[in-house]
Design a protein around this motif. Structure first.
Motif, mmCIF file in Angstrom:
data_model
loop_
_atom_site.group_PDB
_atom_site.id
_atom_site.type_symbol
_atom_site.label_atom_id
_atom_site.label_comp_id
_atom_site.label_asym_id
_atom_site.label_seq_id
_atom_site.Cartn_x
_atom_site.Cartn_y
_atom_site.Cartn_z
ATOM 1 N N TYR A 190 0.806 -1.228 0.000
ATOM 2 C CA TYR A 190 0.000 0.000 0.000
ATOM 3 C C TYR A 190 0.839 1.278 0.000
ATOM 4 O O TYR A 190 0.292 2.374 0.089
ATOM 5 C CB TYR A 190 -0.929 -0.001 1.225
ATOM 6 N N GLY A 191 2.151 1.140 -0.107
ATOM 7 C CA GLY A 191 3.025 2.306 -0.124
ATOM 8 C C GLY A 191 3.198 2.883 -1.519
ATOM 9 O O GLY A 191 2.501 2.510 -2.465
ATOM 10 N N PRO A 192 4.151 3.787 -1.687
ATOM 11 C CA PRO A 192 4.340 4.482 -2.966
ATOM 12 C C PRO A 192 4.655 3.557 -4.141
ATOM 13 O O PRO A 192 4.216 3.799 -5.258
ATOM 14 C CB PRO A 192 5.520 5.423 -2.674
ATOM 15 N N ASP A 193 5.434 2.526 -3.911
ATOM 16 C CA ASP A 193 5.787 1.586 -4.985
ATOM 17 C C ASP A 193 5.104 0.243 -4.722
ATOM 18 O O ASP A 193 5.752 -0.786 -4.505
ATOM 19 C CB ASP A 193 7.306 1.414 -5.058
ATOM 20 N N SER A 194 3.793 0.267 -4.740
ATOM 21 C CA SER A 194 3.014 -0.906 -4.324
ATOM 22 C C SER A 194 3.248 -2.097 -5.243
ATOM 23 O O SER A 194 3.461 -1.952 -6.448
ATOM 24 C CB SER A 194 1.530 -0.561 -4.284
#
Length: 910
Positions: free
Chosen positions: A695-699
């Motif tokens: 769920y982060g920037p580079d999912s």
């Protein structure tokens, strides 16, 4: 009139006989009227009157029992059919072009040197059903919402590609790359709907039959859940599932119908393509599958629309005053209807109409060719439109449309209705010519005789193509299309994980409870908390998750209309229309379907959800493994908890509950990141990294599987300078030996780490062995990384050769390595190839059984004392201890006596 003694005392399917009659005279008048209708006008007329009375009673909201099945005719009478808003002539041309390209694509895929297979008969039977949906119903995503969710029947994929080709979404190179995804890259097309393989096109993987129906049900439910919790506006979204009548034999197809009815999912429509054939024969040769399915769906509480006959039957049915034609339709088995689909008009006249003079008289004015073309309703655009429109306008119930078709329709006499149709993939030149003529396409004989049959496109500026674009523009964009609009989530900082990292102090808790404590802290996060979707198959209390009842509550669209029996308790059972917890009953298949729908919401609706699915023992990967593959294919994300894990940890439950292999099953799923943590601080780092990766920037399109246990232990606080990289990559040194002189190494995972620590102490005190303990948080991830290294080295011999992480991590460790876990030995054996030294594993191979934990571990030789003997055995093999100590150790620890083992901690479901 029958006397009272002749009557059945119970009205079948109706009111119980105990209901008193307050007006016997009025009742008798009604009965006399029915008798008179039978005597004067016959049983058929009386039956018609009864059916009309039932219909009127429902209109007046009088509660009358539902009939299980109705006559073998269309549910929507001709007089009630709505105006058809499309241009049927243009739509027919579009459909003919689509039919041709779908069949030609598969036929060309059988060219010499390729022969990759394919299916053409399924789409041929369902083409009209899809075409009406594309032209008039399926909503796209251009309006910024999720549009409609369409579960396409897997074997019909060639037709969906063929239509996309006409719309310039695919090229001829794409069609010629059907089932050649690597050799024709970047133009290859997947065989079936596979989002992972075509992530901008397909949304839902459906070809593993039975998973489409259950997936559609829980997708419709997830839409309502997201609406109720104000996460996304799904009010315009409708879920369509296109299925086969043979597919309905799969348990998952029908197993969860009642939840859709119970929750009133009128945003859901099943379209069952009833071509009466399975893959290799009739679905119900001696019966009537449409009638059977009608009974099942009606009984489950669904609205049923039967679409059986096309408009050519309307004049004949209008003549049927005595009901003889309907009776013949009712009593003719499916196997015979399939024969009619392959025979001549004269045969049908003689066998269907011929043995009753009244029936034969109905068709006296018709030619044999006209009789031959008395068609099935699933091929009639106007009647399909009427059924679809009625389905989307129906309120309060899900709808199923049972559409009768012919498998291989329009493909010619060698294909239509034949038992072998599903396996037929190539059309001969004669087949192609007949097919072309039937579709009225401007393709010459020369083009068909001189090489692979050509694709047909009427031209970008043709009225057909413009019509197609206009219809899709009016419906909000192209379908199928997968769009990812969600943004990265703001993830909580390290403080959220601090409590779990402190350990449990003097309190003993299971790793399941450690995870639940962490989850509670995560759900308090203002940004992230509302996005967690808790899922469990009826055992929240078993997993210690009843603490969520008061705050998160259990989702029920009807709320809680009763007083809970445990309402006086602090952790009382509470349901709410806006509840956060999904309680899907005792259905792992239903829970996994919820998991998939929630885990793919980031793409379906542009709003990420974080599902946390907790299941009992082996009832995840073993029972619903196919759905976990579906989850990976659908690029769904989330956390899966295999609670009460281990072959010896879940005592008392016996063989079918003792999970000693789910980690091995998880290792076969490329989208699954699996861990077997021992302590709360390990869980904290794993979950924190999982949230970042998913769920982060580079999912990433992965999901996390954690096996947690129900054995209470004291969790240590996170060590200073803890090796976080090692925890996440799969192994780190947890306890370095402080005494002894003969070096050795013990690797353990999960609940086995405390046994390894105890063995470390015994080895030092009793045998002068200095054994380090390594926590192997993920045997699977260690192997996956090592395999990736070897693949790189294989293909890049000129570059510096990569060394697997596990090899580098253990490089300085001296002595033999003994691995132990509560899993079968094949789990730790995954890394044996890359361990830099002598390697042996201990494990719980075989069936589980009910006993104390200590006895079970002694039986499988994985307890602390067995680990000691395992280490001594490897040291003896290396000549570092005398072999005589092995017998001494076995005798000292009474390893041959199961009853001599310490029973261990008892109880502790969570």
């Amino acid at each position: 009139m029958a006397s009272g003694s002749d009557r059945n005392p119970i009205i079948i399917g109706g009111l119980p006989s105990q209901v008193p009659d307050f007006d016997p005279e009025e009742t008798q008048e009604w009965l006399d009227s029915l008798d008179a209708a039978v005597d004067q006008r016959g049983r058929e007329r009386a039956r018609y009157l009864m059916l009309r009375l039932i219909e009127r009673a429902r209109e007046k909201r009088v509660a009358v029992p539902e009939m299980r099945s109705t006559d073998y005719v269309n549910t929507i009478p001709t007089r009630a059919e709505p105006f058809f808003p499309g241009n049927e002539e243009i739509e027919r041309k579009i459909l003919n072009a689509t039919r041709w390209n779908a069949a030609v694509m598969v036929s060309r895929a059988q060219r010499p040197g390729i022969g990759v297979g394919g299916h053409i008969a399924t789409f041929a039977s369902s083409a009209s059903l899809y075409d009406v949906g594309f032209n008039h119903f399926f909503r796209g995503k251009d309006e910024g919402d999720g549009g409609d969710q369409v579960f396409f029947q897997g074997h019909a994929s060639p037709g969906i590609y063929a239509r996309a080709f006409l719309l310039d979404r695919l090229t001829e190179d794409n069609l010629d790359g059907f089932r050649q995804e690597k050799s024709k890259a970047p133009h290859g097309l997947s065989s079936y709907p596979h989002p992972r393989l075509m992530p901008d096109f397909w949304e839902f993987p459906t070809v593993s039959m039975g998973l489409g129906p259950i997936g559609a049900i829980y997708q419709a439910r997830m839409n309502r859940y997201m609406q109720a919790r104000e996460i996304a506006d799904t009010s315009k979204s409708h879920v369509w599932a296109f299925l086969g009548d043979g597919e309905m034999d799969e348990p998952e197809s029908l197993g969860q119908l009642t939840i859709a009815a119970r929750e009133g999912l009128d945003n859901l429509t099943f379209v069952v393509n009833c071509n009466l054939q399975r893959l290799d024969g009739p679905v119900r040769g001696n019966g009537k599958v449409i009638q059977e399915l009608e009974s099942v769906f009606r009984g489950a509480g669904w609205n049923v629309i039967k679409l059986i006959w096309d408009r050519s039957w309307d004049p004949l049915l209008a003549q049927d005053r005595d009901g003889i034609l309907v009776n013949r339709m009712n009593t003719t088995p499916d196997g015979q209807f399939q024969t009619y689909a392959t025979e001549s008009g004269a045969y049908i006249r003689d066998h269907f109409f011929g043995d009753d003079q009244r029936l034969r008289a109905m068709v006296e004015g018709m030619t044999d060719d006209q009789i031959l073309h008395l068609g099935r309703g699933g091929h009639d655009h106007k009647k399909i439109y009427a059924a679809f429109k009625a389905a989307v306008e129906h309120k309060g119930q899900p709808t199923v449309i049972l559409a009768k078709t012919v498998k291989g329709w329009t493909l010619g006499p060698n294909f239509e209705g034949r038992n072998a149709t599903h396996q037929m993939k190539k059309l001969t030149v004669a087949d192609l010519k007949g097919f072309r003529d039937r579709l009225h396409l401007p393709i010459s004989d020369k083009e068909l005789e001189s090489g692979p049959p050509p694709y047909y496109h009427p031209g970008r500026d043709s009225e057909e193509i413009q019509y197609m674009h206009d219809r899709r523009l009016g419906l909000g964009g192209y379908v199928p299309t997968r769009v990812v609009r969600s943004k990265p989530l703001a993830l909580p900082d390290d403080k959220t994980y601090a409590t779990v990292k402190k350990g449990s102090g003097q309190q003993s808790i299971a790793t399941t409870m450690a995870f639940v404590r962490l989850l509670k802290d995560l759900m308090r996060d203002k940004e992230l908390g509302k996005r967690f979707v808790l899922i469990a198959p009826d055992e929240y209390r078993t997993f210690g998750m009843d603490s969520f009842f008061p705050s998160a509550k259990i989702y029920n669209p009807l709320g809680q209309q009763y007083e809970s029996v445990d309402r006086e308790l602090l952790l009382a059972y509470k349901e709410s229309p806006t509840g956060q917890m999904l309680h899907d009953g005792i259905s792992e298949a239903g829970c996994t379907a919820s998991l998939i729908a929630a885990g793919s919401a980031y793409a379906t609706h542009g709003e990420p959800l974080i599902p946390v699915y907790v299941f009992y023992s082996m009832f995840g990967f073993q029972r619903t493994g196919d759905q976990f593959w579906q989850m990976s294919d659908q690029l769904a994300r989330g956390f899966v908890l295999g609670a009460t894990a281990g072959r010896t940890t879940l005592t008392g439950e016996g063989l079918q509950h003792a999970d000693g292999h789910s980690q091995l099953l998880a290792s076969t799923n490329p989208g699954c990141v699996a861990y077997d943590p021992a302590f709360g601080f390990e869980i904290a780092h794993i979950v924190q990294d999982g949230l970042r990766r998913m769920y982060g920037p580079d999912s990433e399109d992965v999901f996390y599987y954690l096996t947690v246990y129900n054995e209470p232990i004291q969790h240590p606080a996170e060590p200073e300078n803890v090796d976080v990289e090692g925890i996440l990559k799969g192994v780190y040194r947890f306890s370095e030996a402080t005494s002894g002189s003969i070096p050795a190494q013990i690797m353990a995972s999960g609940v086995a780490v405390p046994w390894a620590v105890e063995a470390q102490k015994l080895l030092a005190e009793d045998w002068n062995v200095k054994a380090d303990v390594w926590s192997a948080t993920s045997w699977n991830e260690l192997r996956r990384e090592a395999v990736a290294c070897e693949e790189h080295n294989l293909l890049h011999p000129e570059e510096e050769q990569r060394v697997p992480y596990v090899t580098r991590k253990l490089a300085g460790a001296q002595g033999p390595f003994v691995a132990v876990s509560d899993w079968m030995r094949a789990v730790p054996d995954q890394i044996a190839r890359w361990v830099p030294g002598t390697y042996q594993s201990l494990g719980a191979d075989g069936f589980g059984f009910a006993d104390t934990r200590g006895a079970a571990r002694r039986f499988f030789h994985i307890d602390a004392q067995s680990i000691v003997v395992g280490v001594l055995t490897e040291l003896a093999r290396e000549g570092k201890v005398d072999r005589s100590v092995l017998k001494q150790a076995i005798d000292r620890y009474q390893l041959l006596d199961v009853s001599a083992a310490d029973p261990g901690a008892a109880g502790g479901d969570a």
